[in-house]
Write a protein that holds these residues in place. Structure first.
Motif, PDB file in Angstrom:
ATOM      1  N   LEU A  98      29.899 -34.814 -51.638  1.00  0.00           N
ATOM      2  CA  LEU A  98      29.173 -35.806 -50.917  1.00  0.00           C
ATOM      3  C   LEU A  98      29.818 -36.770 -50.198  1.00  0.00           C
ATOM      4  O   LEU A  98      29.606 -37.210 -49.026  1.00  0.00           O
ATOM      5  CB  LEU A  98      27.895 -36.359 -51.478  1.00  0.00           C
ATOM      6  CG  LEU A  98      26.860 -35.227 -52.241  1.00  0.00           C
ATOM      7  CD1 LEU A  98      25.930 -35.868 -52.913  1.00  0.00           C
ATOM      8  CD2 LEU A  98      26.313 -34.631 -50.994  1.00  0.00           C
ATOM      9  N   LYS A  99      31.083 -37.415 -50.743  1.00  0.00           N
ATOM     10  CA  LYS A  99      31.754 -38.238 -50.136  1.00  0.00           C
ATOM     11  C   LYS A  99      32.479 -37.607 -48.862  1.00  0.00           C
ATOM     12  O   LYS A  99      32.362 -38.283 -47.818  1.00  0.00           O
ATOM     13  CB  LYS A  99      32.653 -38.852 -51.010  1.00  0.00           C
ATOM     14  CG  LYS A  99      32.197 -39.711 -51.943  1.00  0.00           C
ATOM     15  CD  LYS A  99      33.374 -40.383 -53.007  1.00  0.00           C
ATOM     16  CE  LYS A  99      32.611 -40.978 -54.115  1.00  0.00           C
ATOM     17  NZ  LYS A  99      33.731 -41.516 -55.203  1.00  0.00           N
ATOM     18  N   LEU A 100      32.675 -36.564 -49.004  1.00  0.00           N
ATOM     19  CA  LEU A 100      33.286 -35.621 -47.820  1.00  0.00           C
ATOM     20  C   LEU A 100      32.537 -35.430 -46.674  1.00  0.00           C
ATOM     21  O   LEU A 100      32.725 -35.614 -45.764  1.00  0.00           O
ATOM     22  CB  LEU A 100      34.034 -34.119 -48.306  1.00  0.00           C
ATOM     23  CG  LEU A 100      34.790 -33.475 -47.203  1.00  0.00           C
ATOM     24  CD1 LEU A 100      35.844 -34.241 -46.661  1.00  0.00           C
ATOM     25  CD2 LEU A 100      35.288 -32.211 -47.833  1.00  0.00           C
ATOM     26  N   ALA A 101      31.126 -35.036 -47.288  1.00  0.00           N
ATOM     27  CA  ALA A 101      30.153 -34.959 -46.147  1.00  0.00           C
ATOM     28  C   ALA A 101      29.957 -36.098 -45.234  1.00  0.00           C
ATOM     29  O   ALA A 101      29.800 -36.336 -44.149  1.00  0.00           O
ATOM     30  CB  ALA A 101      28.761 -34.374 -46.805  1.00  0.00           C
ATOM     31  N   LYS A 102      30.047 -37.431 -46.063  1.00  0.00           N
ATOM     32  CA  LYS A 102      29.831 -38.730 -45.603  1.00  0.00           C
ATOM     33  C   LYS A 102      31.226 -39.061 -44.556  1.00  0.00           C
ATOM     34  O   LYS A 102      30.830 -39.410 -43.192  1.00  0.00           O
ATOM     35  CB  LYS A 102      30.036 -39.786 -46.476  1.00  0.00           C
ATOM     36  CG  LYS A 102      29.431 -41.192 -45.831  1.00  0.00           C
ATOM     37  CD  LYS A 102      29.558 -42.137 -46.775  1.00  0.00           C
ATOM     38  CE  LYS A 102      29.369 -43.555 -46.227  1.00  0.00           C
ATOM     39  NZ  LYS A 102      29.767 -44.000 -45.009  1.00  0.00           N
ATOM     40  N   VAL A 103      32.309 -38.443 -45.019  1.00  0.00           N
ATOM     41  CA  VAL A 103      33.591 -38.811 -43.896  1.00  0.00           C
ATOM     42  C   VAL A 103      33.219 -37.753 -42.751  1.00  0.00           C
ATOM     43  O   VAL A 103      33.511 -38.409 -41.645  1.00  0.00           O
ATOM     44  CB  VAL A 103      34.747 -38.421 -44.591  1.00  0.00           C
ATOM     45  CG1 VAL A 103      35.896 -38.228 -43.588  1.00  0.00           C
ATOM     46  CG2 VAL A 103      35.201 -39.218 -45.987  1.00  0.00           C
ATOM     47  N   PHE A 104      32.698 -36.485 -43.071  1.00  0.00           N
ATOM     48  CA  PHE A 104      32.293 -35.818 -41.625  1.00  0.00           C
ATOM     49  C   PHE A 104      31.143 -36.703 -40.704  1.00  0.00           C
ATOM     50  O   PHE A 104      31.228 -36.706 -39.246  1.00  0.00           O
ATOM     51  CB  PHE A 104      31.837 -34.552 -42.008  1.00  0.00           C
ATOM     52  CG  PHE A 104      33.195 -33.486 -42.574  1.00  0.00           C
ATOM     53  CD1 PHE A 104      34.231 -33.862 -42.875  1.00  0.00           C
ATOM     54  CD2 PHE A 104      32.793 -32.172 -42.397  1.00  0.00           C
ATOM     55  CE1 PHE A 104      35.330 -33.172 -43.212  1.00  0.00           C
ATOM     56  CE2 PHE A 104      33.816 -31.157 -42.710  1.00  0.00           C
ATOM     57  CZ  PHE A 104      35.122 -31.663 -43.222  1.00  0.00           C
ATOM     58  N   ARG A 105      30.257 -36.828 -41.347  1.00  0.00           N
ATOM     59  CA  ARG A 105      29.212 -37.728 -40.510  1.00  0.00           C
ATOM     60  C   ARG A 105      29.679 -38.942 -39.810  1.00  0.00           C
ATOM     61  O   ARG A 105      29.431 -39.428 -38.703  1.00  0.00           O
ATOM     62  CB  ARG A 105      28.090 -38.316 -41.667  1.00  0.00           C
ATOM     63  CG  ARG A 105      27.061 -37.152 -41.825  1.00  0.00           C
ATOM     64  CD  ARG A 105      25.721 -37.579 -41.848  1.00  0.00           C
ATOM     65  NE  ARG A 105      24.978 -36.385 -42.173  1.00  0.00           N
ATOM     66  CZ  ARG A 105      24.531 -35.566 -41.392  1.00  0.00           C
ATOM     67  NH1 ARG A 105      24.825 -35.656 -40.117  1.00  0.00           N
ATOM     68  NH2 ARG A 105      23.543 -34.734 -41.936  1.00  0.00           N
ATOM     69  N   ASP A 106      30.710 -39.770 -40.592  1.00  0.00           N
ATOM     70  CA  ASP A 106      31.176 -41.046 -40.340  1.00  0.00           C
ATOM     71  C   ASP A 106      32.195 -40.597 -38.823  1.00  0.00           C
ATOM     72  O   ASP A 106      32.462 -41.354 -38.011  1.00  0.00           O
ATOM     73  CB  ASP A 106      31.949 -41.820 -40.951  1.00  0.00           C
ATOM     74  CG  ASP A 106      31.046 -42.330 -41.988  1.00  0.00           C
ATOM     75  OD1 ASP A 106      29.839 -42.622 -41.828  1.00  0.00           O
ATOM     76  OD2 ASP A 106      31.727 -42.798 -43.107  1.00  0.00           O
ATOM     77  N   THR A 107      32.883 -39.346 -39.128  1.00  0.00           N
ATOM     78  CA  THR A 107      33.866 -39.166 -37.973  1.00  0.00           C
ATOM     79  C   THR A 107      32.972 -38.812 -36.596  1.00  0.00           C
ATOM     80  O   THR A 107      33.405 -38.979 -35.636  1.00  0.00           O
ATOM     81  CB  THR A 107      34.702 -37.903 -38.409  1.00  0.00           C
ATOM     82  OG1 THR A 107      35.429 -38.136 -39.432  1.00  0.00           O
ATOM     83  CG2 THR A 107      35.578 -37.280 -37.297  1.00  0.00           C
TER      84      THR A 107
END
Length: 131
Positions: A98-107
């Protein structure tokens, strides 16, 4: 026939490691150049990937609930270890997924914000040249 749950888990963990390494490289000061005409397309890609990851959260949580294939101590201990790897603590796969999904959203959000700023700057420059 039993599905190859252990093989699927290993494949998923490998893919996650690859994606996490890429995200970490970007967070560590890496840079990418994107054609201004493609920024929205690239941002949409990151948003799409984040959404798919969030949609898969239930499947990822399955890692924490893998049932032992037998009642013997080795099977039970192996299933318990997979449960810990899946969702045992803040280093567990589910949390980091889920942290990686957040990184993608933030990107995606950063790409869109940068593109908007570039467009605004370009427009301001064009307007100042006309004046």
């Amino acid at each position: 026939m039993f599905p190859n749950v252990w093989g699927q888990i290993a494949e998923t963990v490998d893919r996650m490691a690859d994606k996490a390494a890429l995200a970490q490289a970007q967070s560590a000061g890496g840079a990418m150049r994107i054609d201004p005409d493609k920024v929205d397309e690239v941002a949409s890609f990151f948003e799409h990937e984040a959404q798919e990851m969030e949609d898969r959260q239930q499947e990822v949580n399955y890692l924490a609930r893998v049932k032992a294939p037998g009642k013997d101590p080795v099977s039970i201990q192996a299933a318990n270890k997979y449960g810990q790897v899946g969702a045992g603590n803040d280093m567990a796969y589910a949390d980091n997924y889920l942290k990686l999904a957040k990184v993608f959203r933030d990107t995606a959000a950063n790409l869109r914000a940068s593109a908007q700023q570039t467009r605004t700057d370009d427009q301001n420059s064009a307007d100042s040249l006309r004046s």
